[in-house]
Design an enzyme around this catalytic site. Sequence first.
Site, PDB file in Angstrom:
ATOM      1  N   ASP A 121      -8.168  18.026 -14.910  1.00 42.53           N
ATOM      2  CA  ASP A 121      -8.460  16.634 -15.248  1.00 42.53           C
ATOM      3  C   ASP A 121      -8.186  16.486 -16.741  1.00 42.53           C
ATOM      4  O   ASP A 121      -8.944  16.971 -17.572  1.00 42.53           O
ATOM      5  CB  ASP A 121      -9.923  16.324 -14.902  1.00 42.53           C
ATOM      6  N   LYS A 167      -9.032   5.218 -19.052  1.00 45.14           N
ATOM      7  CA  LYS A 167      -9.455   5.644 -20.376  1.00 45.14           C
ATOM      8  C   LYS A 167      -8.309   5.527 -21.380  1.00 45.14           C
ATOM      9  O   LYS A 167      -7.888   4.425 -21.676  1.00 45.14           O
ATOM     10  CB  LYS A 167     -10.029   7.062 -20.277  1.00 45.14           C
ATOM     11  N   TYR A 219     -17.302  15.412 -15.545  1.00 38.71           N
ATOM     12  CA  TYR A 219     -17.808  14.041 -15.431  1.00 38.71           C
ATOM     13  C   TYR A 219     -18.812  13.963 -14.265  1.00 38.71           C
ATOM     14  O   TYR A 219     -18.559  14.524 -13.190  1.00 38.71           O
ATOM     15  CB  TYR A 219     -16.629  13.090 -15.233  1.00 38.71           C
ATOM     16  N   ARG A 246       0.848  -1.198   0.000  1.00 37.92           N
ATOM     17  CA  ARG A 246       0.000   0.000   0.000  1.00 37.92           C
ATOM     18  C   ARG A 246       0.880   1.243   0.000  1.00 37.92           C
ATOM     19  O   ARG A 246       0.606   2.221  -0.676  1.00 37.92           O
ATOM     20  CB  ARG A 246      -0.959   0.016   1.213  1.00 37.92           C
TER      21      ARG A 246
HETATM   22  O1  P1T Z   1     -13.911   5.906 -13.603  1.00 39.71           O
HETATM   23  P1  P1T Z   1     -12.698   6.428 -12.891  1.00 39.71           P
HETATM   24  O2  P1T Z   1     -11.401   5.796 -13.303  1.00 39.71           O
HETATM   25  O3  P1T Z   1     -12.860   6.487 -11.394  1.00 39.71           O
HETATM   26  O4  P1T Z   1     -12.513   7.959 -13.382  1.00 39.71           O
HETATM   27  C1  P1T Z   1     -13.469   8.945 -13.147  1.00 39.71           C
HETATM   28  C2  P1T Z   1     -13.385   9.994 -14.218  1.00 39.71           C
HETATM   29  C3  P1T Z   1     -12.653  11.147 -13.971  1.00 39.71           C
HETATM   30  N1  P1T Z   1     -12.542  12.131 -14.895  1.00 39.71           N
HETATM   31  C4  P1T Z   1     -13.132  12.028 -16.101  1.00 39.71           C
HETATM   32  C5  P1T Z   1     -12.997  13.137 -17.087  1.00 39.71           C
HETATM   33  C6  P1T Z   1     -13.878  10.876 -16.416  1.00 39.71           C
HETATM   34  O5  P1T Z   1     -14.451  10.806 -17.645  1.00 39.71           O
HETATM   35  C7  P1T Z   1     -14.013   9.836 -15.449  1.00 39.71           C
HETATM   36  C8  P1T Z   1     -14.815   8.613 -15.732  1.00 39.71           C
HETATM   37  N2  P1T Z   1     -15.700   8.747 -16.791  1.00 39.71           N
HETATM   38  C9  P1T Z   1     -16.539   7.770 -17.278  1.00 39.71           C
HETATM   39  C10 P1T Z   1     -16.641   6.550 -16.767  1.00 39.71           C
HETATM   40  C11 P1T Z   1     -17.362   8.184 -18.451  1.00 39.71           C
HETATM   41  O6  P1T Z   1     -17.930   7.334 -19.157  1.00 39.71           O
HETATM   42  O7  P1T Z   1     -17.428   9.404 -18.685  1.00 39.71           O
END
Ligand code: P1T
Length: 351
Positions: free
Chosen positions: A144, A169, A72, A20
């Site tokens: 972001d 992503k 998001y 961790r």
């Molecule tokens: O899903 P996660 O890895 O926890 O990330 C969150 C997140 C943060 N910032 C942006 C710009 C994002 O698009 C996302 C996650 N978005 C999706 C799952 C979506 O379909 O838009």
Amino acid sequence: MATTFAQQGVGKHQGFEYSRTGNPTRNALEECLASLEDAKHCLAFSSGLGAETTLMLLLNPGDRVVYMEDVYGGTFRLFDKVLKRYGLEFSAIDASDIDAVEKAMTPQTRMVWLESPTNPLLRVVDIDAVSEVAHGHGAIVCVDNTFATPFLQQPLHLGADVVVHSSTKYIGGHSDVVGGAIMTDNDELEKQLRFHQNAVGAVPSPFDCWLLLRGVKTLALRVERQSQNAMVVAQALQQNKAVKRVFYPGLEGHPNRSVAARQMRMFGGMVSFEVADEPTAFRTLQRLKIFALAESLGAVESLAEHPARMTHASIPAQERQRAGVGDGLIRLSIGVEDVADLIADLESALR
Ligand code: P1T
């Protein structure tokens, strides 16, 4: 894959104690992602939201965050439904309007949170200009950078202090790993983040780090192809009579095109468009054959979704409408397929 590391004597270890706190595979990923953002430091997390939460825990009750209104849905939910309960204050603005940013700053504002391009409307924020205003008020700027990727945009070079990614992503790129990351050049922030990463525990598994390291090798190839495909898809959608409006920063007529051209290498792989109403959007989504109807984005395969009912459903209808996320909106994540096939699929579904 080890969770723990044998010590030579009590307190005498060779750089790793417990996974961790730190792990060699995670270190390799963090070094790689830091280099991609040209950042001094990177910390990897178990998800994008795990990264965001850990960053926000550096703030104190009473601190204010000014954020881009189009983010998001999960980011909005974290701010509005979770962190507000701990005394943090959040104020949504249109950060593509620099006067609105200036007006929103108060002595309590510690952070400006941006997405650019935004999810799902592909609005573009002038990171340089916002950073100047924020720094003038003693606030840090966090971007972001999930939609842009470090291949297209490096926010730290544009004045931002912190970059956040959902590495789920484009960085992973194959829809097979959930992850997040934070990059910064600031040594004091890194120290605090490192403490909180260990104290809170939203860390990725070594296997996930390895998958991300493998996926990211082709980031430039994928994003280049996805951006080329997206431009052609956006232009084709603009010609389609069933489409009311197309959102893509590379299109002539996009209000922030010149800012996007200045701060991004290409315009990215995300395209949104509006059809008449919700039933039309649902029917279109159901008839797509190559695009999978699914949340998430940034992988080699093309995806389509309905933000109002899927990724942004956690935003109350009124706020969603105010930000411009309508019921006829469809969001596409363009993959690396043959672009003629993608266009044929969209045209057939729309017909
Ligand atoms: O899903 P996660 O890895 O926890 O990330 C969150 C997140 C943060 N910032 C942006 C710009 C994002 O698009 C996302 C996650 N978005 C999706 C799952 C979506 O379909 O838009």
